[in-house]
Design an enzyme around this catalytic site. Structure first.
Site, PDB file in Angstrom:
ATOM      1  N   ARG A 162      98.059  -1.453  50.029  1.00 50.40           N
ATOM      2  CA  ARG A 162      96.835  -0.545  50.280  1.00 50.40           C
ATOM      3  C   ARG A 162      95.537  -1.234  49.359  1.00 50.40           C
ATOM      4  NH1 ARG A 162     100.364   1.227  52.979  1.00 50.40           N
ATOM      5  NH2 ARG A 162     101.200   3.069  53.160  1.00 50.40           N
ATOM      6  N   SER A 236      97.273  10.441  52.831  1.00 50.17           N
ATOM      7  CA  SER A 236      97.920  10.301  51.483  1.00 50.17           C
ATOM      8  C   SER A 236      96.828  10.095  50.337  1.00 50.17           C
ATOM      9  CB  SER A 236      98.907   9.197  51.422  1.00 50.17           C
ATOM     10  OG  SER A 236      99.771   8.995  52.232  1.00 50.17           O
ATOM     11  N   GLU A 331      94.029   6.928  46.318  1.00 49.66           N
ATOM     12  CA  GLU A 331      94.022   5.934  47.396  1.00 49.66           C
ATOM     13  C   GLU A 331      92.848   6.052  48.253  1.00 49.66           C
ATOM     14  OE1 GLU A 331      97.513   5.221  50.163  1.00 49.66           O
ATOM     15  OE2 GLU A 331      96.102   5.737  51.584  1.00 49.66           O
TER      16      GLU A 331
HETATM   17  P1  FAD Z   1      86.347   5.404  56.257  1.00 54.32           P
HETATM   18  O1  FAD Z   1      87.156   6.604  55.850  1.00 54.32           O
HETATM   19  O2  FAD Z   1      85.250   5.422  57.119  1.00 54.32           O
HETATM   20  O3  FAD Z   1      86.187   4.285  55.320  1.00 54.32           O
HETATM   21  C1  FAD Z   1      87.069   4.033  54.316  1.00 54.32           C
HETATM   22  C2  FAD Z   1      86.541   2.963  53.308  1.00 54.32           C
HETATM   23  O4  FAD Z   1      86.282   1.726  54.101  1.00 54.32           O
HETATM   24  C3  FAD Z   1      85.191   3.436  52.330  1.00 54.32           C
HETATM   25  O5  FAD Z   1      85.129   2.634  51.454  1.00 54.32           O
HETATM   26  C4  FAD Z   1      84.092   2.690  53.580  1.00 54.32           C
HETATM   27  O6  FAD Z   1      83.020   2.507  52.961  1.00 54.32           O
HETATM   28  C5  FAD Z   1      84.843   1.482  54.062  1.00 54.32           C
HETATM   29  N1  FAD Z   1      84.719   0.833  55.325  1.00 54.32           N
HETATM   30  C6  FAD Z   1      84.733   1.518  56.371  1.00 54.32           C
HETATM   31  N2  FAD Z   1      84.452   0.586  57.561  1.00 54.32           N
HETATM   32  C7  FAD Z   1      84.196  -0.639  57.018  1.00 54.32           C
HETATM   33  C8  FAD Z   1      83.572  -1.807  57.489  1.00 54.32           C
HETATM   34  N3  FAD Z   1      83.423  -1.735  58.894  1.00 54.32           N
HETATM   35  N4  FAD Z   1      83.208  -2.618  56.575  1.00 54.32           N
HETATM   36  C9  FAD Z   1      83.392  -2.557  55.599  1.00 54.32           C
HETATM   37  N5  FAD Z   1      83.822  -1.221  54.621  1.00 54.32           N
HETATM   38  C10 FAD Z   1      84.024  -0.401  55.608  1.00 54.32           C
HETATM   39  N6  FAD Z   1      96.297   5.117  56.007  1.00 54.32           N
HETATM   40  C11 FAD Z   1      97.260   4.186  56.144  1.00 54.32           C
HETATM   41  O7  FAD Z   1      96.993   3.274  55.502  1.00 54.32           O
HETATM   42  N7  FAD Z   1      98.382   4.624  56.518  1.00 54.32           N
HETATM   43  C12 FAD Z   1      98.765   5.631  57.275  1.00 54.32           C
HETATM   44  O8  FAD Z   1      99.605   5.822  57.861  1.00 54.32           O
HETATM   45  C13 FAD Z   1      97.492   6.503  57.125  1.00 54.32           C
HETATM   46  N8  FAD Z   1      97.812   7.903  57.769  1.00 54.32           N
HETATM   47  C14 FAD Z   1      96.719   8.746  58.013  1.00 54.32           C
HETATM   48  C15 FAD Z   1      97.025   9.823  58.291  1.00 54.32           C
HETATM   49  C16 FAD Z   1      95.997  11.164  58.259  1.00 54.32           C
HETATM   50  C17 FAD Z   1      96.198  12.448  58.750  1.00 54.32           C
HETATM   51  C18 FAD Z   1      94.713  10.689  57.801  1.00 54.32           C
HETATM   52  C19 FAD Z   1      93.453  11.661  57.514  1.00 54.32           C
HETATM   53  C20 FAD Z   1      94.423   9.589  57.014  1.00 54.32           C
HETATM   54  C21 FAD Z   1      95.467   8.489  57.152  1.00 54.32           C
HETATM   55  N9  FAD Z   1      95.189   7.290  56.489  1.00 54.32           N
HETATM   56  C22 FAD Z   1      96.333   6.402  56.790  1.00 54.32           C
HETATM   57  C23 FAD Z   1      94.074   6.958  55.635  1.00 54.32           C
HETATM   58  C24 FAD Z   1      93.073   6.367  56.703  1.00 54.32           C
HETATM   59  O9  FAD Z   1      93.128   6.657  58.408  1.00 54.32           O
HETATM   60  C25 FAD Z   1      92.884   4.764  56.771  1.00 54.32           C
HETATM   61  O10 FAD Z   1      92.868   4.159  55.492  1.00 54.32           O
HETATM   62  C26 FAD Z   1      91.879   4.294  57.639  1.00 54.32           C
HETATM   63  O11 FAD Z   1      91.946   2.768  57.983  1.00 54.32           O
HETATM   64  C27 FAD Z   1      90.446   4.784  57.480  1.00 54.32           C
HETATM   65  O12 FAD Z   1      89.549   4.427  58.620  1.00 54.32           O
HETATM   66  P2  FAD Z   1      88.094   5.101  58.498  1.00 54.32           P
HETATM   67  O13 FAD Z   1      87.303   4.216  59.571  1.00 54.32           O
HETATM   68  O14 FAD Z   1      88.110   6.434  58.632  1.00 54.32           O
HETATM   69  O15 FAD Z   1      87.468   4.729  57.032  1.00 54.32           O
HETATM   70  P1  NAP Z   2     108.221   9.447  53.780  1.00 56.23           P
HETATM   71  O1  NAP Z   2     108.725   8.876  55.122  1.00 56.23           O
HETATM   72  O2  NAP Z   2     108.655  10.714  53.699  1.00 56.23           O
HETATM   73  O3  NAP Z   2     108.632   8.603  52.848  1.00 56.23           O
HETATM   74  C1  NAP Z   2     107.956   8.686  51.452  1.00 56.23           C
HETATM   75  C2  NAP Z   2     107.680   7.342  50.991  1.00 56.23           C
HETATM   76  O4  NAP Z   2     108.987   6.658  50.734  1.00 56.23           O
HETATM   77  C3  NAP Z   2     106.639   6.501  51.628  1.00 56.23           C
HETATM   78  O5  NAP Z   2     105.364   6.633  51.313  1.00 56.23           O
HETATM   79  C4  NAP Z   2     107.360   5.357  51.780  1.00 56.23           C
HETATM   80  O6  NAP Z   2     106.533   4.494  51.157  1.00 56.23           O
HETATM   81  C5  NAP Z   2     108.573   5.273  50.969  1.00 56.23           C
HETATM   82  N1  NAP Z   2     109.824   4.745  52.035  1.00 56.23           N
HETATM   83  C6  NAP Z   2     110.412   5.676  52.909  1.00 56.23           C
HETATM   84  N2  NAP Z   2     111.483   4.873  53.397  1.00 56.23           N
HETATM   85  C7  NAP Z   2     111.138   3.515  52.979  1.00 56.23           C
HETATM   86  C8  NAP Z   2     111.704   2.461  53.313  1.00 56.23           C
HETATM   87  N3  NAP Z   2     112.920   2.345  54.259  1.00 56.23           N
HETATM   88  N4  NAP Z   2     111.166   1.412  52.911  1.00 56.23           N
HETATM   89  C9  NAP Z   2     110.276   1.551  51.921  1.00 56.23           C
HETATM   90  N5  NAP Z   2     109.608   2.414  51.732  1.00 56.23           N
HETATM   91  C10 NAP Z   2     110.144   3.868  52.258  1.00 56.23           C
HETATM   92  O7  NAP Z   2     106.625   9.302  54.111  1.00 56.23           O
HETATM   93  P2  NAP Z   2     105.566  10.123  55.141  1.00 56.23           P
HETATM   94  O8  NAP Z   2     104.651  10.379  54.071  1.00 56.23           O
HETATM   95  O9  NAP Z   2     106.052  10.862  56.188  1.00 56.23           O
HETATM   96  O10 NAP Z   2     104.753   8.724  55.740  1.00 56.23           O
HETATM   97  C11 NAP Z   2     105.327   7.864  56.746  1.00 56.23           C
HETATM   98  C12 NAP Z   2     104.550   6.432  56.591  1.00 56.23           C
HETATM   99  O11 NAP Z   2     103.421   6.817  57.164  1.00 56.23           O
HETATM  100  C13 NAP Z   2     104.719   5.631  55.407  1.00 56.23           C
HETATM  101  O12 NAP Z   2     104.776   4.377  55.442  1.00 56.23           O
HETATM  102  C14 NAP Z   2     103.397   6.064  54.758  1.00 56.23           C
HETATM  103  O13 NAP Z   2     102.790   5.161  53.993  1.00 56.23           O
HETATM  104  C15 NAP Z   2     102.515   6.185  56.177  1.00 56.23           C
HETATM  105  N6  NAP Z   2     101.352   7.267  55.908  1.00 56.23           N
HETATM  106  C16 NAP Z   2     100.391   6.843  55.056  1.00 56.23           C
HETATM  107  C17 NAP Z   2      99.153   7.644  54.835  1.00 56.23           C
HETATM  108  C18 NAP Z   2      98.146   7.296  54.248  1.00 56.23           C
HETATM  109  O14 NAP Z   2      96.927   8.114  54.294  1.00 56.23           O
HETATM  110  N7  NAP Z   2      98.110   6.187  53.530  1.00 56.23           N
HETATM  111  C19 NAP Z   2      99.407   8.872  55.464  1.00 56.23           C
HETATM  112  C20 NAP Z   2     100.331   9.558  56.081  1.00 56.23           C
HETATM  113  C21 NAP Z   2     101.370   8.578  56.418  1.00 56.23           C
HETATM  114  P3  NAP Z   2     105.261   3.743  52.066  1.00 56.23           P
HETATM  115  O15 NAP Z   2     104.161   4.545  51.783  1.00 56.23           O
HETATM  116  O16 NAP Z   2     104.776   2.567  51.037  1.00 56.23           O
HETATM  117  O17 NAP Z   2     105.429   3.234  53.394  1.00 56.23           O
END
Ligand code: FAD
Ligand code: NAP
Length: 335
Positions: A162, A236, A331
């Site tokens: 991340r 998250s 995050e």
């Molecule tokens: P924004 O919220 O608009 O921006 C985020 C940051 O990036 C800010 O600091 C902004 O200034 C910067 N930024 C945006 N665009 C640019 C650009 N073009 N150049 C430079 N900087 C920029 N994230 C995960 O990693 N995995 C997931 O599974 C995941 N699941 C999600 C589920 C839900 C329901 C939600 C709401 C969020 C989730 N996220 C997840 C977080 C999010 O969707 C991601 O981080 C996504 O990439 C953010 O994109 P955005 O365009 O909305 O960014």
């Molecule tokens: P989950 O399946 O309930 O698992 C909980 C956590 O355990 C996750 O965060 C994941 O880490 C870790 N995990 C589970 N199985 C794993 C494996 N086989 N190997 C390594 N790590 C494992 O998680 P969840 O909340 O439903 O999310 C599912 C996936 O979507 C995850 O990968 C999560 O990162 C991603 N997600 C991200 C966001 C966001 O905003 N960043 C939001 C929703 C979902 P990791 O997170 O490192 O994978």
């Protein structure tokens, strides 16, 4: 290009927090962005994509620049790979769907992540065992200091869990303009993540395909995660902490069932588990709470302010620290 003053950002952050930008403008090309950077040279600049990874705790001074650079194209291909390029203002899920419909392998585990393609490298988005760094080829970004375009390779981006150089050393210095991913023609599926494997079984899918994995991921996500169109959230809120093996052994004495995963730089403990153990799952204070099916997601049930959400997150950090001696890191990008 229209420039707005005192622009309401509540429709441009998925927490749906009501704050205003001193100035706001959208750009659809590099030239438009360069003009805006010149025009606002003395002001603070914040780039926004879909607003799905930000928490606004106050009005934003300076200018908010909304990325709307579009376009998806195949720019190169050989026997094994296809290089797919997208404008940073493309919706991430649409980009993934484009690749899925072309039967190109690599992005399917990252289906249904909200936001723009330009923000994806920012935090090296990841889900279900895959991170963008696994398929990332290069990006182009504009240097805000001198309005020049620079190309960053996968290595240049210094991707981590991340993390990327854009969240650290180069924070707020570059605007990502486009990204290119290198996708496989002959799939090498990643179904190492337990829930994906289980869901494939439950759905009776025996023949793996790019589309089948994407469908399964969409199904799991829809069932477990709150839709920001219905309930405010930014996914998250905290990263999963990485601890030393000695810390894991210490935890196992008091909590023998603590879940853990081996990661590149340590042992990953799911933050959701730590938060749930502290009684926050489904817990609500006013309009802020931890989501009932996934406590790692902080939600805005209605009219919570950014400060309300931030203070709630402080409470979680303090409680987890006191109980487990682990300090959770946010995050979400807080402004
Ligand atoms: P924004 O919220 O608009 O921006 C985020 C940051 O990036 C800010 O600091 C902004 O200034 C910067 N930024 C945006 N665009 C640019 C650009 N073009 N150049 C430079 N900087 C920029 N994230 C995960 O990693 N995995 C997931 O599974 C995941 N699941 C999600 C589920 C839900 C329901 C939600 C709401 C969020 C989730 N996220 C997840 C977080 C999010 O969707 C991601 O981080 C996504 O990439 C953010 O994109 P955005 O365009 O909305 O960014
Ligand atoms: P989950 O399946 O309930 O698992 C909980 C956590 O355990 C996750 O965060 C994941 O880490 C870790 N995990 C589970 N199985 C794993 C494996 N086989 N190997 C390594 N790590 C494992 O998680 P969840 O909340 O439903 O999310 C599912 C996936 O979507 C995850 O990968 C999560 O990162 C991603 N997600 C991200 C966001 C966001 O905003 N960043 C939001 C929703 C979902 P990791 O997170 O490192 O994978």
């Amino acid at each position: 290009m229209e420039i707005h003053k005192d622009f309401d950002l509540s429709g441009l952050n998925t927490f749906r927090v009501k704050v205003a930008a001193e100035y706001f403008a959208s750009f659809s090309s590099i030239q438009e962005l360069q003009n805006l950077i010149e025009q606002f040279h003395s002001k603070n600049k914040l780039v926004l994509g879909g607003g799905s990874n930000v928490l606004f705790t106050k009005n934003i001074s300076g200018v908010v620049l909304h990325n709307r650079i579009k376009g998806i194209e195949i720019i190169k291909e050989d026997e094994e790979f296809v290089w797919l390029k997208a404008g940073a203002g493309e919706n991430w899920h649409q980009f993934v769907m484009y690749s899925v419909h072309q039967n190109l392998e690599g992005l399917e585990n990252l289906s249904l992540i909200p936001g723009s393609t330009g923000a994806a490298p920012m935090q090296n988005i990841g889900a279900y065992g895959v991170e963008i760094k696994d398929v990332f080829s290069e990006l182009q970004a504009l240097n805000i200091a001198d309005n020049t375009v620079r190309t960053f390779s996968n290595e240049d981006c210094r991707f981590g869990y991340r993390e990327s150089i854009f969240k650290n050393q180069l924070k707020h210095q570059f605007v990502i303009l486009n990204i290119t991913c290198r996708l496989r023609k002959q799939p090498e599926f990643n179904i190492s993540y337990g829930t994906v494997e289980k869901e494939l079984e439950a759905m009776g899918i025996k023949q793996l395909s790019v589309k089948a994995i994407s469908d399964v991921v969409i199904r799991i996500r829809t069932a477990k995660l709150p839709d920001p169109a219905v309930i405010g959230n930014a996914g998250s809120f905290f990263k999963n902490p990485l601890v030393q093996i000695s810390k894991l052994h210490e935890l196992q004495k008091d909590f023998p069932s603590v879940p853990f995963y081996n990661a590149a730089n340590g042992i990953k403990i799911p933050a959701a588990w730590l938060i749930e153990q502290c009684g926050f799952k489904g817990y609500r204070e006013g309009d802020v709470g931890c989501y009932q099916f996934q406590p790692l997601v902080i939600v805005n049930y209605g009219n919570a302010s950014g400060i309300d959400i931030f203070e709630f997150s402080e409470k979680i950090i303090d409680t987890v620290k006191e109980r487990f001696g682990i300090e959770l890191q946010r995050e979400v990008n807080v402004y």
